[in-house]
Design a protein around this motif. Structure first.
Motif, mmCIF file in Angstrom:
data_model
loop_
_atom_site.group_PDB
_atom_site.id
_atom_site.type_symbol
_atom_site.label_atom_id
_atom_site.label_comp_id
_atom_site.label_asym_id
_atom_site.label_seq_id
_atom_site.Cartn_x
_atom_site.Cartn_y
_atom_site.Cartn_z
ATOM 1 N N MET A 141 0.824 -1.202 0.000
ATOM 2 C CA MET A 141 0.000 0.000 0.000
ATOM 3 C C MET A 141 0.863 1.259 0.000
ATOM 4 O O MET A 141 1.915 1.306 0.644
ATOM 5 C CB MET A 141 -0.911 0.016 1.225
ATOM 6 N N MET A 142 0.410 2.270 -0.733
ATOM 7 C CA MET A 142 1.022 3.591 -0.691
ATOM 8 C C MET A 142 0.242 4.437 0.304
ATOM 9 O O MET A 142 -0.969 4.277 0.453
ATOM 10 C CB MET A 142 0.991 4.234 -2.074
ATOM 11 N N TYR A 143 0.943 5.350 0.941
ATOM 12 C CA TYR A 143 0.303 6.178 1.974
ATOM 13 C C TYR A 143 0.672 7.638 1.757
ATOM 14 O O TYR A 143 1.811 7.979 1.459
ATOM 15 C CB TYR A 143 0.751 5.732 3.359
ATOM 16 N N GLN A 144 -0.317 8.500 1.887
ATOM 17 C CA GLN A 144 -0.077 9.940 1.761
ATOM 18 C C GLN A 144 -1.171 10.680 2.531
ATOM 19 O O GLN A 144 -2.358 10.325 2.454
ATOM 20 C CB GLN A 144 -0.129 10.358 0.300
ATOM 21 N N THR A 145 -0.800 11.685 3.265
ATOM 22 C CA THR A 145 -1.769 12.576 3.898
ATOM 23 C C THR A 145 -1.587 13.966 3.304
ATOM 24 O O THR A 145 -0.471 14.479 3.225
ATOM 25 C CB THR A 145 -1.565 12.646 5.425
ATOM 26 N N GLY A 146 -2.676 14.557 2.852
ATOM 27 C CA GLY A 146 -2.592 15.886 2.257
ATOM 28 C C GLY A 146 -3.964 16.434 1.955
ATOM 29 O O GLY A 146 -4.993 15.825 2.305
ATOM 30 N N MET A 147 -3.991 17.583 1.292
ATOM 31 C CA MET A 147 -5.248 18.209 0.902
ATOM 32 C C MET A 147 -5.621 17.734 -0.502
ATOM 33 O O MET A 147 -4.907 17.986 -1.466
ATOM 34 C CB MET A 147 -5.117 19.734 0.939
ATOM 35 N N PHE A 148 -6.726 17.023 -0.594
ATOM 36 C CA PHE A 148 -7.191 16.502 -1.869
ATOM 37 C C PHE A 148 -8.686 16.771 -2.011
ATOM 38 O O PHE A 148 -9.402 16.890 -1.018
ATOM 39 C CB PHE A 148 -6.960 14.983 -1.961
ATOM 40 N N LYS A 149 -9.151 16.837 -3.247
ATOM 41 C CA LYS A 149 -10.585 16.952 -3.495
ATOM 42 C C LYS A 149 -11.225 15.586 -3.280
ATOM 43 O O LYS A 149 -10.817 14.597 -3.890
ATOM 44 C CB LYS A 149 -10.856 17.449 -4.910
ATOM 45 N N LEU A 150 -12.231 15.563 -2.408
ATOM 46 C CA LEU A 150 -12.889 14.310 -2.054
ATOM 47 C C LEU A 150 -14.389 14.541 -1.983
ATOM 48 O O LEU A 150 -14.853 15.515 -1.381
ATOM 49 C CB LEU A 150 -12.383 13.802 -0.696
ATOM 50 N N ALA A 151 -15.143 13.648 -2.609
ATOM 51 C CA ALA A 151 -16.603 13.673 -2.513
ATOM 52 C C ALA A 151 -17.064 12.478 -1.701
ATOM 53 O O ALA A 151 -16.541 11.370 -1.866
ATOM 54 C CB ALA A 151 -17.232 13.647 -3.901
ATOM 55 N N VAL A 152 -18.018 12.709 -0.829
ATOM 56 C CA VAL A 152 -18.642 11.628 -0.059
ATOM 57 C C VAL A 152 -20.076 11.515 -0.545
ATOM 58 O O VAL A 152 -20.924 12.350 -0.245
ATOM 59 C CB VAL A 152 -18.586 11.910 1.456
ATOM 60 N N ILE A 153 -20.339 10.494 -1.348
ATOM 61 C CA ILE A 153 -21.641 10.309 -1.986
ATOM 62 C C ILE A 153 -22.480 9.353 -1.145
ATOM 63 O O ILE A 153 -21.991 8.305 -0.714
ATOM 64 C CB ILE A 153 -21.484 9.754 -3.417
ATOM 65 N N GLU A 154 -23.747 9.703 -0.941
ATOM 66 C CA GLU A 154 -24.619 8.876 -0.110
ATOM 67 C C GLU A 154 -25.343 7.793 -0.891
ATOM 68 O O GLU A 154 -25.567 6.690 -0.377
ATOM 69 C CB GLU A 154 -25.635 9.763 0.615
ATOM 70 N N ARG A 155 -25.736 8.090 -2.134
ATOM 71 C CA ARG A 155 -26.456 7.115 -2.942
ATOM 72 C C ARG A 155 -25.887 7.086 -4.347
ATOM 73 O O ARG A 155 -26.066 8.078 -5.070
ATOM 74 C CB ARG A 155 -27.958 7.452 -2.984
#
Length: 305
Positions: free
Chosen positions: A127-141
Motif C-alpha cells: 500500500m502507498m500512503y499519503q496525507t494531504g489536501m485533496f478533493k474528495l466527494a462523499v456520496i450517499e447514494r
C-alpha cells in the motif's frame, strides 16, 4: 463539458460497462482516447451504413447537435475530419516530452497491509500512503468516496470511485453515465479536505480483441466482408475490418503513475477540520482525466491484486 468530451466520456463508459459485464472479478484497463482516435481514422474512410454505425458508437450525435444545424453527408465527413484533427492535437498536448506524469502521492512512506479484496479472503498488498489536501466527494447514494489525485503539473488527474458501506462496485458501475459522472465529480460534491490516502500499488498490462465489444455497441457492418463500406480508403472490393486489438499498460507505485496505450470562475473552498480516511481495500474504478479538455485518457477497474 463540451460536446467532444461528452461524447468521449460516454464512449468510455460504454466500453467500461461492456468489459465489466464480460470480465466480472477481473482487472480492466484501457485507453478510450486511443480507441476514439483509431475509430475516427476508420470513420474517415467509411461510407454508407458502416459510417453511420461508427458514428452511433462514437456518440457522434453529441458533436453534430453542437453545430445547431443539419449536416449534409459531405459536411458530416468534414466534421469527422475536424474531430479527428482535434483528437490529434489533444494527444500531442498530453504526450508532450516535457510533461510530468508523476502523481503527487509518489514520494512518501510505503508498507504492506492485508487487504480484503474478496469477501472472506485477504491477500497481501503493498500500500502507498499519503496525507494531504485533496478533493474528495462523499456520496450517499450509492455510498462511495470519489477522490481526485492530481499529477504534479495538474493537467492530469487520477479519479478513483471507491464503494463504501454496503455498496458493491457493480452498483456504482450500473449507475455510471455521463450525467452522474459530472454530478459526482462536480464542484458541489468535490471539496478540498485533509485526507489520509491508502492506495495499493498495482501494475496492469492488458490486451483486448474488441471485435465482439464493438459489434455489441452497434458496429457490425465494418467487420463483414460483404457489408463493410470503406470506399473512402480504397476502391477495392471486399475491404473490411478484421480485428481491433487494444493494448494498454499502467504502473502505479512509489515512483508515480506510468500509463501508455497504443491504438475563469473562482471557487471558494471550505477547508474542513476533519481528516478523512480513504482506504482502497476493495475493488474500485479509476480514470485518468485530462483536466483542460475533460477527456478520459485512461480508464480501469482494479479488482484483483
Amino acid at each position: 463539458m463540451d460536446s467532444l468530451s461528452a461524447a468521449g466520456v460516454e464512449f468510455c463508459l460504454d466500453v467500461l460497462k461492456e468489459l465489466n459485464s464480460s470480465s466480472a472479478g477481473e482487472n480492466i484497463f484501457f485507453s478510450p482516447l486511443s480507441l476514439l482516435y483509431a475509430l475516427y481514422m476508420i470513420l474517415l474512410g467509411a461510407g454508407g451504413n458502416s459510417a453511420e454505425q461508427i458514428k452511433k458508437v462514437l456518440h457522434f450525435n453529441h458533436i453534430a447537435e453542437a453545430s445547431k444545424s443539419e449536416f449534409t453527408d459531405s459536411l458530416k465527413c468534414s466534421q469527422a475530419g475536424r474531430t479527428h484533427s482535434d483528437f490529434g492535437v489533444l494527444i500531442s498536448q498530453i504526450n508532450q516530452p516535457d510533461s510530468n506524469s508523476t502523481l503527487s502521492i509518489a514520494n512518501r512512506l510505503y508498507g504492506t497491509k492485508n487487504v480484503a479484496f474478496h469477501q472472506g479472503k485477504s491477500v497481501l498488498v503493498e500500500m502507498m500512503y499519503q496525507t494531504g489536501m485533496f478533493k474528495l466527494a462523499v456520496i450517499e447514494r450509492p455510498q462511495m468516496q470519489v477522490l481526485e489525485l492530481p499529477y504534479v503539473n495538474k493537467r492530469l488527474s487520477m479519479i478513483i470511485l471507491l464503494p463504501t458501506g454496503t455498496t458493491k462496485l457493480e452498483q456504482i458501475a450500473k449507475q455510471l453515465n455521463v450525467r452522474m459522472f459530472e454530478k459526482w465529480t462536480g464542484p458541489s460534491n468535490m471539496v478540498e479536505r485533509e485526507v489520509e490516502v491508502h492506495l495499493p500499488r498495482f501494475k496492469l498490462d492488458v490486451q483486448y480483441e474488441l471485435n465482439s465489444l464493438l459489434k455489441s455497441l452497434g458496429m457490425t457492418d465494418i467487420f463483414n466482408k460483404h457489408k463493410a463500406d470503406l470506399s473512402g480508403m480504397s476502391s477495392a472490393e471486399g475491404l473490411y475490418l478484421s480485428k481491433v486489438i487494444h493494448k494498454s499498460y499502467v504502473d502505479v507505485n512509489e515512483e508515480g503513475t506510468e500509463a501508455a496505450a497504443a491504438t475563469g470562475a473562482n471557487i471558494a473552498v471550505k477547508r474542513l477540520p476533519i481528516r478523512y480516511q480513504f482506504t482502497a481495500n476493495k475493488p474500485f474504478l479509476f480514470l485518468i482525466r485530462d483536466n483542460p479538455s475533460k477527456m478520459i485518457v485512461f480508464c480501469g477497474k482494479f479488482a484483483s491484486p
